[in-house]
Write a protein that holds these residues in place. Structure first.
Motif, PDB file in Angstrom:
ATOM      1  N   GLU A 134       0.773  -1.214  -0.143  1.00 35.01           N
ATOM      2  CA  GLU A 134      -0.017  -0.118   0.067  1.00 35.01           C
ATOM      3  C   GLU A 134       0.894   1.121   0.025  1.00 35.01           C
ATOM      4  OE1 GLU A 134      -3.032   0.704  -0.499  1.00 35.01           O
ATOM      5  OE2 GLU A 134      -3.719   2.338   0.401  1.00 35.01           O
ATOM      6  N   GLY A 135       1.772   1.184   0.719  1.00 32.20           N
ATOM      7  CA  GLY A 135       2.933   2.359   0.949  1.00 32.20           C
ATOM      8  C   GLY A 135       3.383   2.872  -0.492  1.00 32.20           C
ATOM      9  N   ILE A 136       3.990   1.671  -1.095  1.00 33.84           N
ATOM     10  CA  ILE A 136       4.543   1.708  -2.619  1.00 33.84           C
ATOM     11  C   ILE A 136       3.160   2.291  -3.438  1.00 33.84           C
ATOM     12  CG2 ILE A 136       5.557   0.327  -4.520  1.00 33.84           C
ATOM     13  CD1 ILE A 136       6.492  -1.508  -2.226  1.00 33.84           C
ATOM     14  N   ASP A 137       2.304   1.908  -3.418  1.00 30.18           N
ATOM     15  CA  ASP A 137       1.339   2.263  -4.302  1.00 30.18           C
ATOM     16  C   ASP A 137       0.891   3.667  -4.134  1.00 30.18           C
ATOM     17  OD1 ASP A 137      -0.717   1.427  -6.412  1.00 30.18           O
ATOM     18  OD2 ASP A 137      -2.233   2.138  -4.860  1.00 30.18           O
ATOM     19  N   LEU A 138       0.864   4.205  -3.086  1.00 29.29           N
ATOM     20  CA  LEU A 138       0.361   5.535  -2.425  1.00 29.29           C
ATOM     21  C   LEU A 138       1.755   6.660  -3.090  1.00 29.29           C
ATOM     22  CD1 LEU A 138      -1.432   5.353   0.699  1.00 29.29           C
ATOM     23  CD2 LEU A 138      -2.177   5.816  -1.430  1.00 29.29           C
ATOM     24  N   ALA A 139       2.922   6.022  -2.951  1.00 28.39           N
ATOM     25  CA  ALA A 139       4.005   6.795  -3.411  1.00 28.39           C
ATOM     26  C   ALA A 139       4.095   6.799  -4.783  1.00 28.39           C
ATOM     27  CB  ALA A 139       5.263   5.983  -2.805  1.00 28.39           C
ATOM     28  N   LEU A 140       3.826   5.863  -5.610  1.00 30.18           N
ATOM     29  CA  LEU A 140       3.802   6.042  -6.893  1.00 30.18           C
ATOM     30  C   LEU A 140       2.701   6.872  -7.366  1.00 30.18           C
ATOM     31  CD1 LEU A 140       4.547   2.228  -8.107  1.00 30.18           C
ATOM     32  CD2 LEU A 140       5.954   4.219  -7.858  1.00 30.18           C
ATOM     33  N   ARG A 141       1.610   6.747  -6.751  1.00 34.08           N
ATOM     34  CA  ARG A 141       0.342   7.649  -6.959  1.00 34.08           C
ATOM     35  C   ARG A 141       0.787   9.312  -6.856  1.00 34.08           C
ATOM     36  NH1 ARG A 141      -5.286   6.204  -4.478  1.00 34.08           N
ATOM     37  NH2 ARG A 141      -4.658   7.591  -2.859  1.00 34.08           N
ATOM     38  N   ASP A 142       1.557   9.371  -5.690  1.00 31.68           N
ATOM     39  CA  ASP A 142       1.984  10.743  -5.447  1.00 31.68           C
ATOM     40  C   ASP A 142       2.764  11.302  -6.316  1.00 31.68           C
ATOM     41  OD1 ASP A 142       0.741  10.567  -2.668  1.00 31.68           O
ATOM     42  OD2 ASP A 142       2.763   9.869  -1.935  1.00 31.68           O
ATOM     43  N   GLY A 143       3.781  10.498  -7.131  1.00 27.86           N
ATOM     44  CA  GLY A 143       4.637  10.979  -8.015  1.00 27.86           C
ATOM     45  C   GLY A 143       4.309  10.881  -9.257  1.00 27.86           C
ATOM     46  N   GLY A 144       2.976  10.410  -9.753  1.00 27.89           N
ATOM     47  CA  GLY A 144       2.651  10.433 -10.968  1.00 27.89           C
ATOM     48  C   GLY A 144       3.128   9.220 -11.849  1.00 27.89           C
ATOM     49  N   THR A 146       3.330   5.991 -13.670  1.00 27.39           N
ATOM     50  CA  THR A 146       2.419   5.066 -14.417  1.00 27.39           C
ATOM     51  C   THR A 146       3.230   4.298 -15.084  1.00 27.39           C
ATOM     52  OG1 THR A 146       2.436   6.640 -16.207  1.00 27.39           O
ATOM     53  CG2 THR A 146       0.620   7.017 -14.514  1.00 27.39           C
ATOM     54  N   ALA A 147       2.486   3.354 -15.782  1.00 25.00           N
ATOM     55  CA  ALA A 147       2.985   1.961 -16.249  1.00 25.00           C
ATOM     56  C   ALA A 147       4.055   2.608 -17.539  1.00 25.00           C
ATOM     57  CB  ALA A 147       1.887   1.207 -16.740  1.00 25.00           C
ATOM     58  N   ASP A 148       3.799   3.651 -18.147  1.00 26.00           N
ATOM     59  CA  ASP A 148       4.970   3.635 -19.336  1.00 26.00           C
ATOM     60  C   ASP A 148       6.139   4.539 -18.599  1.00 26.00           C
ATOM     61  OD1 ASP A 148       3.605   6.473 -18.528  1.00 26.00           O
ATOM     62  OD2 ASP A 148       2.885   6.598 -20.475  1.00 26.00           O
ATOM     63  N   ASP A 149       6.272   4.822 -17.332  1.00 29.88           N
ATOM     64  CA  ASP A 149       7.256   5.373 -16.623  1.00 29.88           C
ATOM     65  C   ASP A 149       8.437   4.292 -16.676  1.00 29.88           C
ATOM     66  OD1 ASP A 149       9.054   6.536 -14.631  1.00 29.88           O
ATOM     67  OD2 ASP A 149       7.381   8.168 -14.555  1.00 29.88           O
ATOM     68  N   ASP A 150       9.716   4.663 -16.657  1.00 33.71           N
ATOM     69  CA  ASP A 150      10.722   3.577 -16.495  1.00 33.71           C
ATOM     70  C   ASP A 150      11.280   3.629 -15.068  1.00 33.71           C
ATOM     71  OD1 ASP A 150      11.990   6.026 -16.285  1.00 33.71           O
ATOM     72  OD2 ASP A 150      13.559   5.587 -17.614  1.00 33.71           O
ATOM     73  N   ARG A 151      10.622   4.382 -14.086  1.00 36.24           N
ATOM     74  CA  ARG A 151      10.724   3.923 -12.847  1.00 36.24           C
ATOM     75  C   ARG A 151       9.644   2.871 -12.270  1.00 36.24           C
ATOM     76  NH1 ARG A 151       9.480   9.837 -10.504  1.00 36.24           N
ATOM     77  NH2 ARG A 151       8.206   9.728 -12.360  1.00 36.24           N
ATOM     78  N   CYS A 152      10.138   1.982 -11.433  1.00 37.57           N
ATOM     79  CA  CYS A 152       9.258   1.275 -10.798  1.00 37.57           C
ATOM     80  C   CYS A 152       9.838   0.837  -9.337  1.00 37.57           C
ATOM     81  CB  CYS A 152       9.106   0.016 -11.790  1.00 37.57           C
ATOM     82  SG  CYS A 152      10.505  -1.058 -11.896  1.00 37.57           S
ATOM     83  N   VAL A 153       8.880   0.246  -8.710  1.00 38.34           N
ATOM     84  CA  VAL A 153       9.212  -0.516  -7.439  1.00 38.34           C
ATOM     85  C   VAL A 153       8.849  -1.920  -7.429  1.00 38.34           C
ATOM     86  CG1 VAL A 153       8.907  -0.354  -4.911  1.00 38.34           C
ATOM     87  CG2 VAL A 153       8.707   1.831  -6.226  1.00 38.34           C
TER      88      VAL A 153
END
Ligand code: ZN
Ligand code: MN
Length: 262
Positions: A134-144, A146-153
């Motif tokens: 959940e914390g990871i999901d919220l961090a990704l949502r905060d940072g915008g 999305t799936a086409d980003d090359d950043r991931c967790v």
């Protein structure tokens, strides 16, 4: 590329900010965040076992793949009777879910904002998993992100990397299941290999694996937890089993990170 860092550096906390900035600018970088707990592990293992193990696995993987390791989350979500003996036991000192979610969201978000391309959250405490998620999901949502980003967790629990061959070699036909592997053969063998001075095998108690109801009852019925605090006995643990488990998990996890993250 790790020549940008001090020799042998693997821990984020031991690197200076200027070299860290250079390292981050030099290519897509990975930071591993180990997660553990402060939790009773019976009379023969220390309270910090979960974080010690995830931290040591993270450091060995980081060395192989050229990543850095963040300081370990040394507190975790509440121990549950069916997976950790229960939160009522002395020594077990836990976070509410909101706290662990917030900690994960803040740390993962901060790493991504600094330019870390890939964060790997390496869990060592069974009950943490969904709150890390959940914390990871919220961090990704905060940072915008999305799936086409090359950043991931990536998120994983290290025992999911134990192979069928290792299980067979360590347990034979007596594998009790990961949920009751609390203070049992896996953790004790890994500790005997990695931190032998922090294992007191002469104090270990012999008993069959805990047989707990299919339901959770709250508040817990305390005497359903074996008096040792362990959900299975460490009988059959050895440093040799620990070495086999450690090396196999580190090798397969490192290979997975290379395949997934490049
Ligand atoms: Zn544990
Ligand atoms: Mn645990």
């Amino acid at each position: 590329m790790s020549h940008l860092l001090p020799d042998g550096a693997v821990h984020l906390a031991a690197v200076d900010a200027h070299r860290l900035a250079q390292w981050l600018g030099g290519g897509p970088r990975t930071v591993i965040v180990p997660a553990g707990a402060l939790e009773q592990h019976g009379p023969h293992l220390p309270l910090g076992t979960d974080g010690l193990l995830s931290g040591r696995i993270a450091a060995a993987v980081a060395e192989r793949v050229g990543a850095l390791v963040a300081p370990t989350f040394t507190f975790g979500y509440k121990s549950q009777q069916k997976s950790g003996g229960g939160d009522h036991l002395t020594g077990t000192t836990s976070l509410d879910a909101q706290t662990l979610i917030a900690l994960t969201r803040d740390v993962v978000g901060s790493l991504l904002r600094q330019g870390v391309r890939h964060v790997v959250v390496l869990n060592g405490h069974y009950e943490n998993y969904q709150f890390l998620y959940e914390g990871i999901d919220l961090a990704l949502r905060d940072g915008g992100v999305t799936a086409d980003d090359d950043r991931c967790v990536l998120l994983l629990s290290y025992w999911d990397y134990v192979s069928a061959e290792s299980l067979e070699a360590v347990y034979g036909d007596d594998f009790p299941g990961w949920d009751v592997e609390h203070g049992g053969v896996l953790e004790t063998s890994l500790m005997l290999h990695l931190e032998p001075g922090s294992v007191w095998l002469d104090r270990a108690q012999e008993h069959p694996p805990a047989r707990l109801p299919r339901f959770d009852r709250l508040p817990v019925v305390a005497d359903r937890t074996p008096p040792s605090g362990c959900l299975s006995a460490p009988t059959g643990s050895s440093a040799e089993h620990g070495r086999l488990l450690f090396e196999q998990v580190v090798r397969d996890l490192a290979a997975d990170l290379v395949a997934e993250l490049g």
